[in-house]
Design an enzyme around this catalytic site. Structure first.
Site, PDB file in Angstrom:
ATOM      1  N   ASP A 140       0.857  -1.188   0.000  1.00 63.99           N
ATOM      2  CA  ASP A 140       0.000   0.000   0.000  1.00 63.99           C
ATOM      3  C   ASP A 140       0.893   1.239   0.000  1.00 63.99           C
ATOM      4  OD1 ASP A 140      -1.750  -2.118   0.664  1.00 63.99           O
ATOM      5  OD2 ASP A 140      -3.083  -0.756   1.740  1.00 63.99           O
ATOM      6  N   LYS A 158     -10.759   0.139  -2.903  1.00 62.29           N
ATOM      7  CA  LYS A 158     -10.766   0.031  -1.446  1.00 62.29           C
ATOM      8  C   LYS A 158     -11.106   1.372  -0.814  1.00 62.29           C
ATOM      9  CE  LYS A 158      -8.060  -1.450   2.552  1.00 62.29           C
ATOM     10  NZ  LYS A 158      -6.812  -2.081   3.035  1.00 62.29           N
ATOM     11  N   LYS A 204      -7.243   3.232  -3.685  1.00 63.82           N
ATOM     12  CA  LYS A 204      -7.725   3.277  -2.304  1.00 63.82           C
ATOM     13  C   LYS A 204      -7.921   4.730  -1.908  1.00 63.82           C
ATOM     14  CE  LYS A 204      -5.954   1.861   2.277  1.00 63.82           C
ATOM     15  NZ  LYS A 204      -4.884   1.082   2.950  1.00 63.82           N
TER      16      LYS A 204
END
Length: 236
Positions: free
Chosen positions: A70, A172, A136
């Site tokens: 991430d 996400k 995300k």
């Protein structure tokens, strides 16, 4: 321990740790666990370090056994209009993940700092074209996190990319999604915008630790018939 007592209760998709703890997570989970190991990298959550250090941190996490990385984009560069830098940085981190055969890359836009939905769409397109496997919303470290309008804009970017290329990109929303009822709103939006193919943990995730306990309370209520209270569940 509901997972031990209720057949079919799924595990979480992934545990997310800082790079120094990837080895610990790998030992704890073993190699057969369905739970993925995600690692926040690139000087999460600020992203304020050199590209060289970001790439070294990413490579360390991958070599220690991370399944997913991430990263957070350089919002300052983005807001100053240096879109090429943002693209190149994401592409370099994707290469450090091992390319298309390596760890999956989730690109965090930190949408609460992007100011406008136009910027959210532009950042989504840049991340997707630079090689993001997931986009995300947020790090969860600032007050403004996932919202339904922001998530819809990101889903539309994913949809348009899929229509043009046939390639799926994951989504996400992270931060502020703490109840099962709110999560259902997001699931309906995913179904209606990109389709049922995204309704699994390979292509859609919630980033909300507090949501897990609310889901457990709902499951326990269905099993027992009794309403639950938060104090009956671990806050870890």
């Amino acid at each position: 321990h509901l997972h031990d007592t209720i057949p079919g209760l799924p595990t979480t998709a992934a545990v997310c740790v800082y790079p120094p703890f990837v080895k610990v997570a790998r030992v704890a989970l073993g190699d057969e666990s369905p739970v993925k190991i995600a690692s926040v990298a690139t000087a999460f959550p600020s992203g304020h370090t050199t590209l060289e250090q970001k790439l070294d941190e990413t490579k360390l996490a991958v070599s220690d056994g991370a399944d997913e990385i991430d990263m957070v984009i350089s919002r300052g560069r983005f807001l100053s209009g240096d879109y090429n830098y943002v693209f190149d940085e994401i592409a370099a981190v994707k290469d450090a993940c091992g390319g298309s055969k390596g760890a999956r890359l989730k690109v965090i836009l930190e949408t609460g700092e992007l100011a406008t939905l136009d910027n959210v769409r532009r950042a989504s397109d840049i991340a997707i074209h630079a090689g993001a496997d997931f986009i995300k919303t947020s790090t969860g470290k600032i007050a403004s996190a996932a919202t339904i309008p922001v998530t819809l804009v990101m889903l539309l970017a994913i949809r348009d990319h899929y229509f043009k290329t046939g390639q799926m990109v994951g989504m996400k929303p992270a931060g502020g999604i703490s109840t099962s009822k709110l999560a259902l709103h997001y699931l309906v939006m995913v179904q209606e915008t990109v389709g049922p193919e995204w309704l699994n943990n390979k292509w859609f995730r919630f980033g909300a630790s507090s949501l897990a306990n609310d889901v457990l309370m709902q499951v326990a209520k269905l099993e027992s018939g009794n309403y639950q209270a938060p104090q009956y569940f671990s806050k870890d």
